[in-house]
Write a protein that holds these residues in place. Structure first.
Motif, short mmCIF file in Angstrom:
data_model
loop_
_atom_site.label_atom_id
_atom_site.label_comp_id
_atom_site.label_asym_id
_atom_site.label_seq_id
_atom_site.Cartn_x
_atom_site.Cartn_y
_atom_site.Cartn_z
N LEU A 150 0.76 -1.27 -0.06
CA LEU A 150 -0.02 0.09 0.00
C LEU A 150 0.80 1.24 -0.06
N SER A 151 1.94 1.36 0.65
CA SER A 151 2.79 2.32 0.78
C SER A 151 3.49 2.77 -0.57
N ARG A 152 3.69 1.51 -1.51
CA ARG A 152 4.42 1.92 -2.72
C ARG A 152 3.65 2.12 -3.81
N SER A 153 2.31 2.06 -3.54
CA SER A 153 1.29 2.38 -4.46
C SER A 153 0.93 3.89 -4.75
N THR A 154 1.28 4.61 -5.56
CA THR A 154 1.13 5.86 -5.59
C THR A 154 0.29 6.25 -7.30
N PRO A 155 -0.87 6.46 -7.00
CA PRO A 155 -1.75 6.99 -5.75
C PRO A 155 -2.23 5.63 -5.10
N LEU A 156 -2.42 5.81 -3.75
CA LEU A 156 -3.28 4.77 -3.05
C LEU A 156 -4.74 5.12 -2.87
N THR A 157 -5.59 4.30 -3.34
CA THR A 157 -6.87 4.55 -3.57
C THR A 157 -7.74 3.97 -2.26
N VAL A 158 -8.68 4.42 -1.51
CA VAL A 158 -9.19 3.89 -0.38
C VAL A 158 -11.03 3.97 -0.73
N GLU A 169 -12.85 6.74 5.21
CA GLU A 169 -12.70 8.23 5.70
C GLU A 169 -11.53 8.18 6.61
N TYR A 170 -11.42 7.63 7.71
CA TYR A 170 -10.50 7.61 8.81
C TYR A 170 -9.37 7.05 8.09
N PHE A 171 -9.35 6.11 7.54
CA PHE A 171 -7.88 5.32 6.80
C PHE A 171 -7.34 6.57 6.10
N ALA A 172 -8.18 7.13 4.99
CA ALA A 172 -7.54 7.83 4.15
C ALA A 172 -7.13 9.36 4.93
N TYR A 173 -7.68 9.88 5.82
CA TYR A 173 -7.27 11.08 6.44
C TYR A 173 -5.77 10.77 7.06
N ALA A 174 -5.78 9.65 8.02
CA ALA A 174 -4.47 9.17 8.56
C ALA A 174 -3.34 9.08 7.67
N ALA A 175 -3.69 8.25 6.62
CA ALA A 175 -2.74 7.68 5.53
C ALA A 175 -2.19 9.13 4.72
N GLY A 204 -1.31 3.89 -9.79
CA GLY A 204 -1.45 3.15 -8.77
C GLY A 204 -1.70 1.88 -8.96
N THR A 205 -1.31 1.06 -8.01
CA THR A 205 -1.42 -0.61 -7.99
C THR A 205 -2.38 -1.07 -7.12
N TRP A 206 -2.77 -0.60 -5.97
CA TRP A 206 -3.46 -1.00 -4.85
C TRP A 206 -4.53 -0.32 -4.44
N VAL A 207 -5.68 -0.89 -4.13
CA VAL A 207 -6.94 -0.26 -3.50
C VAL A 207 -7.05 -0.95 -2.02
N LEU A 208 -7.30 -0.03 -1.06
CA LEU A 208 -7.67 -0.73 0.26
C LEU A 208 -9.15 -0.36 0.20
N ALA A 209 -9.87 -1.68 0.39
CA ALA A 209 -11.69 -1.61 0.31
C ALA A 209 -12.12 -1.85 1.97
N PHE A 210 -13.11 -1.29 2.14
CA PHE A 210 -13.90 -1.53 3.21
C PHE A 210 -15.26 -2.32 3.20
N SER A 211 -15.59 -3.29 3.61
CA SER A 211 -16.92 -3.79 3.31
C SER A 211 -17.50 -4.36 4.63
N MET A 212 -18.36 -3.46 5.34
CA MET A 212 -19.06 -3.87 6.42
C MET A 212 -20.43 -4.15 6.36
N PRO A 213 -21.26 -5.22 6.87
CA PRO A 213 -22.44 -5.33 6.61
C PRO A 213 -23.36 -4.35 7.11
N ARG A 214 -24.49 -4.38 6.30
CA ARG A 214 -24.78 -5.08 5.17
C ARG A 214 -23.96 -4.57 4.10
N HIS A 215 -23.54 -5.43 3.44
CA HIS A 215 -22.49 -5.60 2.42
C HIS A 215 -23.38 -4.82 1.01
N ALA A 216 -22.78 -3.78 0.49
CA ALA A 216 -23.42 -3.10 -0.52
C ALA A 216 -22.98 -3.53 -1.81
#
Length: 307
Positions: A150-158, A169-175, A204-216
């Motif tokens: 994730l660190s090497r992916s420029t840009p990094l998508t969340v 939003e929390y992850f992107a703000y801190a990252a 960019g090479t990586w996306v960090l995705a979040f999927s909490m229930p109910r999964h959209a």
């Protein structure tokens, strides 16, 4: 004098390898490992999810009773056992019972033992989720590896849609404090697709995705778009099973609190923080430089109140 954030970044570096080799994986983690097959059918995923959610009871069911509880046929249960590497249902049940007995050996749930109320029971459930995550972290190598990627992916998508947007939003703000180009995707539809495609075109090479229930459904579609564009997807979710997890390259599965009307996300939040830590460890010089620059800017413009 380093800022508190800089000091924490230096002091909290994750070390590779099992720090507590005697720590046994949690029952839920054992089941996830058991059922982590890339192409389980929808019916087989239903069986797996039922077993994960009801392990202490389901491990002692006959094949007839299990099929009835899940709403599938007995041959479906037999095929499921074969799909996850067992000679038949009796062999699978024997393994499930050993896991279930380990769970029962931990004693009664804290809510029953202490006579706690519903709010306390919700906290107890989150403590269990964090304990499971702690066991998973006995070997942090995968977290360290993905943090580097994730660190090497420029840009990094969340990516985080609907209820998952707050974690993204929390992850992107801190990252953004430690990474030069972090792009948050928290809107679905063609806007999300445009952002993902542009991220790949920009290198960019990586996306960090979040999927909490109910999964959209939108999350599943967005992950497929990302993969189709050539992006790798790391997913933080509640179970390592299901359509979204099947599409991801790497899955970090952590329990969510489901005792209240709306779920709570203590363990996914810690998981996100662990990946952030791994990102800071991946390039300490860049981390230090960016944190120093940010401290200067925040002091200059008085972003924060002084304690």
């Amino acid at each position: 004098m380093p800022s508190p954030q800089q000091a924490r970044a230096q002091a909290s570096a994750i070390t590779s390898g099992k720090t507590a080799p005697e720590a046994e994986a949690s029952p839920i983690s054992q089941l996830r490992g058991l059922f982590d097959r890339p192409r389980l059918s929808p019916g087989q995923r239903r069986i797996a999810q039922y077993l994960i959610e009801h392990i202490t009871e389901a491990a002692f069911l006959s094949i007839t009773d299990l099929a009835e509880r899940v709403g599938v046929s007995q041959p479906s249960v037999t095929r499921f056992a074969a799909a996850v590497g067992f000679s038949g249902y009796p062999a699978l049940r024997e393994r499930l019972q050993s896991i279930a007995l380990g769970t029962l050996a931990g004693g009664p749930p804290a809510a029953e033992e202490n006579g706690s109320n519903e709010l306390q029971a919700a906290v107890d459930a989150e403590i269990d989720n964090l304990e499971n995550l702690r066991r998973d972290f006995a070997d942090p190598d995968q977290v360290i590896d993905i943090g580097r990627r994730l660190s090497r992916s420029t840009p990094l998508t969340v990516l985080g849609l609907r209820i998952s947007a707050s974690l993204a939003e929390y992850f992107a703000y801190a990252a953004r404090r430690v990474h030069p180009d972090v792009r948050l995707v928290n809107r679905s539809g063609s806007v999300a697709y445009d952002s993902l495609l542009q991220s790949r075109e920009a290198g960019g090479t990586w996306v960090l995705a979040f999927s909490m229930p109910r999964h959209a459904q939108e999350t599943l579609t967005a992950v497929r778009v990302a993969r189709g564009a050539g992006l790798k997807v790391a997913l933080i979710t509640d179970l390592a099973l299901g359509p979204v997890a099947d599409e991801a390259d790497v899955v970090f599965a952590t329990g969510t609190g489901s005792r209240l009307v709306f779920d709570s996300y203590a363990a996914p939040g810690v998981m996100a923080s662990a990946l952030l830590q791994a990102m800071t460890d991946a390039d300490p010089e860049r981390t230090q430089a960016r944190l120093e620059d940010y401290e200067q800017i925040s002091d200059q413009h008085q972003f924060f109140l002084r304690d």
